[in-house]
Motif scaffolding. Structure first.
Motif, short mmCIF file in Angstrom:
data_model
loop_
_atom_site.label_atom_id
_atom_site.label_comp_id
_atom_site.label_asym_id
_atom_site.label_seq_id
_atom_site.Cartn_x
_atom_site.Cartn_y
_atom_site.Cartn_z
N TRP A 194 0.83 -1.21 0.00
CA TRP A 194 0.00 0.00 0.00
C TRP A 194 0.87 1.26 0.00
O TRP A 194 0.58 2.22 -0.70
N ALA A 195 1.96 1.23 0.78
CA ALA A 195 2.85 2.39 0.85
C ALA A 195 3.56 2.64 -0.48
O ALA A 195 3.86 3.79 -0.83
N ALA A 196 3.81 1.57 -1.23
CA ALA A 196 4.49 1.72 -2.53
C ALA A 196 3.55 2.23 -3.62
O ALA A 196 3.99 2.63 -4.69
N ALA A 197 2.25 2.23 -3.34
CA ALA A 197 1.25 2.64 -4.33
C ALA A 197 1.15 4.16 -4.36
O ALA A 197 0.17 4.74 -3.91
N ASN A 198 2.17 4.78 -4.91
CA ASN A 198 2.24 6.24 -4.92
C ASN A 198 2.27 6.82 -6.35
O ASN A 198 2.59 7.99 -6.53
N GLY A 199 1.98 5.99 -7.34
CA GLY A 199 1.92 6.48 -8.71
C GLY A 199 3.25 6.58 -9.43
O GLY A 199 3.31 7.05 -10.56
N ILE A 200 4.32 6.12 -8.81
CA ILE A 200 5.65 6.17 -9.43
C ILE A 200 5.86 4.91 -10.27
O ILE A 200 5.46 3.81 -9.88
N ASN A 201 6.51 5.04 -11.41
CA ASN A 201 6.91 3.89 -12.23
C ASN A 201 8.20 3.32 -11.66
O ASN A 201 9.23 3.98 -11.66
N TYR A 202 8.12 2.08 -11.21
CA TYR A 202 9.30 1.39 -10.67
C TYR A 202 9.84 0.40 -11.70
O TYR A 202 9.09 -0.14 -12.50
N GLY A 203 11.13 0.15 -11.62
CA GLY A 203 11.71 -0.93 -12.40
C GLY A 203 11.31 -2.25 -11.77
O GLY A 203 11.12 -2.35 -10.56
N LEU A 204 11.17 -3.29 -12.58
CA LEU A 204 10.75 -4.59 -12.06
C LEU A 204 11.54 -5.69 -12.77
O LEU A 204 11.01 -6.43 -13.57
N SER A 205 12.83 -5.76 -12.47
CA SER A 205 13.63 -6.83 -13.08
C SER A 205 13.54 -8.10 -12.24
O SER A 205 13.67 -9.19 -12.75
N GLU A 206 13.31 -7.94 -10.97
CA GLU A 206 13.18 -9.09 -10.06
C GLU A 206 11.74 -9.17 -9.58
O GLU A 206 10.83 -8.69 -10.22
N SER A 207 11.54 -9.72 -8.39
CA SER A 207 10.19 -9.95 -7.90
C SER A 207 9.57 -8.76 -7.18
O SER A 207 8.37 -8.75 -6.93
N THR A 208 10.37 -7.75 -6.83
CA THR A 208 9.82 -6.58 -6.15
C THR A 208 10.23 -5.31 -6.89
O THR A 208 11.29 -5.27 -7.52
N PRO A 209 9.41 -4.27 -6.81
CA PRO A 209 9.75 -3.01 -7.47
C PRO A 209 11.02 -2.41 -6.87
O PRO A 209 11.23 -2.49 -5.66
N SER A 210 11.85 -1.84 -7.72
CA SER A 210 13.09 -1.25 -7.21
C SER A 210 13.50 -0.07 -8.08
O SER A 210 13.66 -0.22 -9.29
N GLY A 211 13.64 1.08 -7.46
CA GLY A 211 14.11 2.27 -8.17
C GLY A 211 13.17 2.71 -9.27
O GLY A 211 12.15 2.08 -9.53
N PRO A 212 13.52 3.79 -9.92
CA PRO A 212 12.67 4.29 -11.01
C PRO A 212 12.75 3.36 -12.23
O PRO A 212 13.71 2.61 -12.39
N CYS A 213 11.75 3.45 -13.07
CA CYS A 213 11.72 2.66 -14.29
C CYS A 213 12.93 3.02 -15.15
O CYS A 213 13.15 4.19 -15.45
N PRO A 214 13.73 2.04 -15.53
CA PRO A 214 14.96 2.35 -16.28
C PRO A 214 14.67 2.70 -17.74
O PRO A 214 13.62 2.39 -18.28
N SER A 215 15.64 3.33 -18.35
CA SER A 215 15.52 3.65 -19.78
C SER A 215 16.30 2.64 -20.63
O SER A 215 16.21 2.67 -21.86
N THR A 216 17.04 1.77 -19.99
CA THR A 216 17.77 0.71 -20.69
C THR A 216 17.20 -0.64 -20.26
O THR A 216 16.63 -0.76 -19.19
N PRO A 217 17.34 -1.65 -21.11
CA PRO A 217 16.76 -2.96 -20.78
C PRO A 217 17.22 -3.49 -19.42
O PRO A 217 18.39 -3.44 -19.09
N ASN A 218 16.24 -4.00 -18.66
CA ASN A 218 16.54 -4.60 -17.37
C ASN A 218 16.10 -6.05 -17.30
O ASN A 218 16.11 -6.66 -16.25
N LEU A 219 15.74 -6.60 -18.46
CA LEU A 219 15.25 -7.97 -18.51
C LEU A 219 15.74 -8.62 -19.79
O LEU A 219 15.39 -8.18 -20.89
N VAL A 220 16.57 -9.61 -19.69
CA VAL A 220 17.09 -10.39 -20.82
C VAL A 220 17.79 -9.50 -21.85
O VAL A 220 17.83 -9.83 -23.03
N ASN A 221 18.31 -8.36 -21.45
CA ASN A 221 19.04 -7.42 -22.31
C ASN A 221 18.24 -6.93 -23.52
O ASN A 221 18.81 -6.40 -24.46
N ILE A 222 16.92 -7.12 -23.49
CA ILE A 222 16.08 -6.68 -24.60
C ILE A 222 14.91 -5.85 -24.08
O ILE A 222 14.56 -4.83 -24.65
N PHE A 223 14.30 -6.31 -23.00
CA PHE A 223 13.05 -5.75 -22.52
C PHE A 223 13.25 -4.83 -21.32
O PHE A 223 14.17 -5.01 -20.53
#
Length: 143
Positions: free
Chosen positions: A73-102
């Motif tokens: 609930w606390a993380a639900a603040n409208g920010i785009n998080y990166g999601l390369s693993e199982s939990t949101p972490s940091g801002p949404c990246p501009s470079t691939p964070n998943l399989v070097n493509i996505f």
């Protein structure tokens, strides 16, 4: 003197150039069709993987919610998080964070009392531009 018709056997130079031109056109058309087919197959593969990774991201968010509603609930603040693993972490990246493509991102927004709108977006870039697959779900404090 008698005139005899000679039997012209073989091809003239004009006929040979014409036949060669037709053969080149056929080969170019086949190569172009094959290139388009390969590009379309690659796009379909990427799109299928993007949908899979978006579904996986949504499942990760269910696990994240079940681990601790308060943290979720606390993380639900409208920010785009990166999601390369199982939990949101940091801002949404501009470079691939998943399989070097996505690039996989999640946006959590409070949508009323005890309700969180969860949007998982997986994007990728290819020769035709940037594409994305998005899944939206609403999570509640069900426990």
């Amino acid at each position: 003197m008698s005139l005899r018709c000679r039997n012209n056997e073989g091809q003239t130079l004009v006929e040979m150039v014409f036949a060669l031109g037709v053969a080149v056109l056929v080969i170019v058309a086949l190569v172009a069709a094959t290139t388009v087919a390969v590009r379309n197959a690659q796009f379909a593969r990427s799109e299928s993987l993007a949908v899979k990774y978006a579904q996986e991201g949504m499942e990760n968010m269910r696990v994240y919610r079940d681990a601790s509603w308060t943290v979720f609930w606390a993380a639900a603040n409208g920010i785009n998080y990166g999601l390369s693993e199982s939990t949101p972490s940091g801002p949404c990246p501009s470079t691939p964070n998943l399989v070097n493509i996505f690039i996989r991102c999640v946006k959590l927004e409070q949508a009323g009392t005890d309700k969180v709108k969860t949007t998982v977006t997986v994007s990728w870039t290819d020769a035709k531009g940037t594409h994305s697959s998005t899944q939206i779900s609403y999570f509640t404090n069900w426990q």
